[in-house]
Design a protein around this motif. Structure first.
Motif, mmCIF file in Angstrom:
data_model
loop_
_atom_site.group_PDB
_atom_site.id
_atom_site.type_symbol
_atom_site.label_atom_id
_atom_site.label_comp_id
_atom_site.label_asym_id
_atom_site.label_seq_id
_atom_site.Cartn_x
_atom_site.Cartn_y
_atom_site.Cartn_z
ATOM 1 N N GLY A 69 11.831 3.616 -2.043
ATOM 2 C CA GLY A 69 11.042 2.965 -3.478
ATOM 3 C C GLY A 69 10.509 1.879 -3.796
ATOM 4 N N ASN A 72 6.645 2.745 -1.404
ATOM 5 C CA ASN A 72 6.117 3.325 -2.524
ATOM 6 C C ASN A 72 5.918 3.276 -3.267
ATOM 7 N N ASN A 73 6.308 2.059 -4.688
ATOM 8 C CA ASN A 73 5.801 1.808 -5.885
ATOM 9 C C ASN A 73 4.734 0.647 -5.514
ATOM 10 N N TYR A 76 1.574 2.868 -4.556
ATOM 11 C CA TYR A 76 0.760 3.439 -5.145
ATOM 12 C C TYR A 76 0.087 2.479 -6.235
ATOM 13 N N GLU A 77 0.653 0.774 -6.502
ATOM 14 C CA GLU A 77 0.365 0.225 -7.392
ATOM 15 C C GLU A 77 -1.400 -0.455 -6.813
ATOM 16 N N ASN B 73 11.728 -7.158 -5.233
ATOM 17 C CA ASN B 73 11.068 -6.845 -5.775
ATOM 18 C C ASN B 73 10.306 -8.228 -5.647
ATOM 19 N N PHE C 70 9.680 8.010 -10.694
ATOM 20 C CA PHE C 70 8.707 7.699 -9.904
ATOM 21 C C PHE C 70 7.569 8.044 -10.565
ATOM 22 N N ASN C 73 8.072 7.752 -14.445
ATOM 23 C CA ASN C 73 7.683 6.123 -14.907
ATOM 24 C C ASN C 73 5.544 6.133 -14.993
ATOM 25 N N ALA C 74 5.062 6.621 -14.023
ATOM 26 C CA ALA C 74 3.929 6.554 -13.501
ATOM 27 C C ALA C 74 3.235 7.488 -14.660
ATOM 28 N N GLU C 77 3.514 6.110 -18.070
ATOM 29 C CA GLU C 77 2.216 4.383 -17.979
ATOM 30 C C GLU C 77 1.106 5.407 -18.366
ATOM 31 N N TYR C 213 2.105 14.171 -4.250
ATOM 32 C CA TYR C 213 3.287 14.288 -5.234
ATOM 33 C C TYR C 213 3.756 15.208 -5.607
#
Lengths: 306, 306, 306, 306, 306
Positions: A69, A72-73, A76-77, B73, C70, C73-74, C77, C213
């Motif tokens: 997780g 991946n986040n 992608y950011e 995080n 994911f 959320n993406a 957003e 994805y």
């Protein structure tokens, strides 16, 4: 893309192109082989029965969920921040062109305005080439004066020198009495934005996600997958290879995608379309300046950026 | 880095350098010993059988996931914010150099401009030394006038005094009639940005994640790991040591990484490359100002920041 | 909406309109059929019993949670960023109208101010039509001069050319001595904002979430759902179809929603109400300029945006 | 802190100070007692066996994870936003001091500059006292003129009135012909920032996380913990008290930490060091203004903020 | 609130006011009835035993966690963004008041300044009334001139017209020679901020979270809860009603809270205290302008916003 045709849900199951399946197929094959072998020997290694069960793997779920997780986040950011920076490049070069056309006291079709627009276009290509480590000289030659091309050839931070040139262009207008300090400050504000974009791209390109994370995730995923057949064989027998390859596919495919997009300025299938964006910028600025847009810059029918 | 060679998936499993494995190896060894012991006595302590099973550990998964996920995080955000601040430092010092070169009415090669550029470079090193608590005097001596070096030696907030010097430099230009209020305000805007960067770095350096979190996570992870052998021994027998060490490795390694990156200005392997960034800033500003860039500042072949 | 009546919790269970149920019903029907078949043959395929159980599916939960979480959320957003951009459009066009009314030295009811307000309204519709790939000429004809309509007809980046027109409008005021450089810079700041909005919308429209994805999530969800009957039939017997369809509904419905909202500028039920927002902008600007607001622009009783 | 000594992993397990253990010990003791009792009666209440098992508790994991994860993140964000606001206070007061020293045409050591710096320092303490509801008069008396002290004594929003005083100070300089409109606007921009900081702190202090969340989380955690012994006693027997207290500790400790940090301006152990930050601001501004820094403001050896 | 007394952990379990329990009690009662019935018939419906078990419900955990987690986060973000916008309103109206007092060349106690401050206060109430769809005329009558009240009565976007009035007020000062372009631009910058606040509030009020999400979550939660008794009755017998109601309470209560806070401008218990914030703004602006603050605006002892 808005008009992108939605794919049929059934056909989408068998997509090959644009999937990462080809890249991880050999590993999945190996995983399949091992699983079949484990089923064949009923989970025994030589004489010894390997006593594993699904419960032990459930405990590893927490760590896997956090590692996958997070990576991946974070990836992608990085991808999306890279895209935002290139979107900001389109925005700011347009704003600067508008300012050059309407605030500098120059007629819209004067050669001075055009030379400024060309500096902006050259800046765009210079940034693209720096990020991809390719040679910008061809683009420079068609856009800039020979002296400037020569000067840039030796430079390490080419987009930054082009920014300085833009600053000098404004100062020349000020010394000629066409631009006052206030207009200069307004243009300078947008030059600062371009500086932000260069710095932002350099930051993403030069500072990957700490490598240790990748090693940790990688080891966890692969050890998990290759031990899994022993954990499943007792309860699901000859379905073990199917489920192991299924689980392995989800984890390995995700790791594969994020490895691609965490470096968004490369040239892999899922990386950003820097070429297309650069050409869009060139076309948009030329259109604003009332110039003929070369046919090569016009979007193909299925061109993604419009 | 874009051209960083992708590692083979198989070799990556056995990476040693850049992994945190060495640091946590003793603890994992201890965990292995205990697990082997537990298997040997079949989960008995003296006469008593310890009655644990995997289900009890599953209930702890929620807390573990929240603690590890949060700390990971929060730490990565600190790391990345630190990187952004140093990226902004590169951006703003370049912008100020461009402004000094093109908006102050000074010729690009005048000594006044060069002295301003040197203030910016000294500011960069001053911030680095403050964050790492090292001695900046060597860098100051090669960049600044002796009086200023002397004045800074006694100061506690050195980068802030250098910012004041830059403000004074601009004011001198204004009093000499070369800079008007508008240009001064535009430069002042970027000096505010530098002030933001100093304050942002000080904030990260001086306010760690509340220590109580670390204690809570630490206790939960270690108690969990050292109880786990008793929970697994009945169901997976002599595979217990392998699975316990595997689970322990994922948790302890993650805790180890985040402890490194949550203080991003240190000198541990995964911390930010402040030296490299400082040298890049120096090289870039000197190139903009038309100065010779010392060879020591040129990137090595595998240099990460370009 | 604040005054939106809360729905009764019981009635809400049977909502049909505004649910994605109709779209996925055929697939759920297929899933139901297969489940019933599996129950009928007691999990056997020909002679072979398929040996699956819920534990194997629990292991897939980690991957499913990451993929669905994911993508959801993406997508949301993207939806919300699109909404923010159109909210900013309302904000900035109002600010520019206020500036035109009170800072340009023109009387509030002069035709020049009105022509500027019309440029802003045309800009809004131009952006809407570009994003939806519809024909803007009708809106242009009622708002702009024939020459400008003609000029825009050939252009690819229509909103950008309208921005240039606004810049020219300001410059005309400056040349007439009504606007000084400072006011020009203040208006230019808001024109930059409009440029940001165009670029932001283009970015969302042209760069979808990497397609890989979607493929990965899609395959995982469907393979999971269609294998699930074999995993449940032994333990819950003839309740299998109910639970499988329930699980399948949650996953397929979520995938269906996010596919709609990740392209927020389309015309599907859950996409942004660009028409309503455009009309609100037109009504608000006309009201500010003291113009009669056409009845067609007044909100219906249940109009969502006020 | 960068040079903070890393703690030995083993010692860290037994930390007492800086842990929330003392605060929750009574509750954990009660939980221990109940667990021991449940083991003693073998999960029976009077004649009836309470038929619970771990599976039922697993179903509650989703709700617990959402409640705890949400409250933890929201609280930490409040804490960190509070820290950012006080970091911005350090940044902006320094920027305003630099502006007063170099842009107002006053010599750096003039009493007017010093009185402005004192307004900034008084502003800092006024904000601290407002947030902690303590009496600011002592700090005001050593920094401000008696009339201003008197005027502030009756005011409800003291920092705001000090901001107005700063605005008046600038206006006085403008009326004296030392400051022009542009410099005034540049200083005014930073005064706006200070206004942002006051408003941001007031927002955090006056709007807690909706209380209903806390009640919901609290009930869920405690009901879960006090039912858990009945769920575990059948499978893990006399290990029940250990595991129940372990699980209870993780949940109760987390709830305890977040209750502390969600009100970051208080004086509990994990709250922000507002005193230390205020003193750092005073020391930094005095140093910039060339004033002697009182010894009391110099950091102790282990002072956390530098 | 900092001085809010911490509640005793035991008492907090039985809080009634400020809990959502009353609202969902009927549904929980129904759930209890059904559960008791299921226990009574031992999970049989007529002749048929419903063969469900906890494992099937565990599979639904992924979907539930994503739906609830997403909706909770998205709703809280809306709540907090609404609060930020109203905090920004306090900040910006104060900044504008400071500018009117110290930058417009008017004496602090002149009627012109007071009329501007009243425009700001009226703007605040106008926004509140628009968001709550209540009648602003009473507040307008005590603050504004009769002509302006009359003019606003017919308007749809009342706060926006008040913003235009403020712009006109500044322009009047400029025409009178008291305000120059630079000060006008500085004030205009803050008027833009007010425009942002109106637009931001309208965005939240007019665009709810897509309704489809709510339907999906609602169905999943209720179907899950009403099937759960059949899944638990075999393993936990007569404890089923307790556990089912416990699980049902956590999910239904969460859904109930988020439904309240996702529309933060309403008048439900957990919505934002717009009345209190409006009164605080009025009190703060009047105090800054040296006016007597009406007693009604002074905070009660337990007033939440200070």
């Amino acid at each position: 893309m808005i008009i992108r045709q939605r794919e049929n849900w059934f056909k989408m199951l068998f997509v090959w192109k644009g999937s990462v399946l080809p890249a991880i197929l050999p590993r999945l094959g190996l995983l399949l082989l091992i699983s079949v072998g484990v089923v064949f020997v009923q989970g025994r290694l030589f004489e010894y029965k390997i006593p594993l069960n699904p419960a032990a793997f459930t405990l590893l779920g927490v760590a896997l969920a956090i590692f996958l997780g997070f990576r991946n986040n974070a990836s992608y950011e990085r991808f999306w921040e890279g895209r935002k920076l290139w979107g900001a490049l389109l925005i700011d070069t347009r704003s600067l062109t508008r300012q050059a056309l309407t605030m500098t006291g120059l007629p819209a079709d004067s050669p001075e305005v055009l030379s400024f627009v060309r500096l902006l276009i050259a800046f765009t290509y210079a940034l693209k080439h720096q990020l991809r480590r390719t040679d910008p000289s061809e683009d420079f030659q068609r856009l800039l004066s020979p002296e400037l091309v020569h000067q840039l050839a030796k430079a390490r931070f080419k987009p930054i020198l082009l920014l300085r040139e833009m600053g000098t262009w404004v100062q020349t207008g000020k010394e000629a009495g066409r631009i006052d300090s206030i207009t200069q400050a307004a243009i300078d504000h947008n030059l600062n934005q371009l500086s932000n974009i260069v710095g932002g791209c350099e930051r993403i390109a030069s500072t990957p996600i700490p490598y240790t994370y990748n090693v940790l995730l990688h080891r966890t995923v692969y050890l998990y997958c290759f031990l899994l057949p022993f954990g499943l064989v007792d309860s699901i027998g000859w379905m073990t290879p199917l489920m192991v390859v299924f689980v392995g596919y989800t984890f390995m495919a995700l790791e594969s995608i994020v490895t691609e997009i965490e470096e968004p300025f490369g040239t892999e299938p899922n990386d950003l379309a820097l070429n297309a964006i650069s050409q869009t910028i060139e076309a948009s600025l030329l259109e604003m300046a009332g110039q003929e847009v070369p046919k090569a810059l016009k979007p193909k029918k299925k061109f993604i950026l419009d």
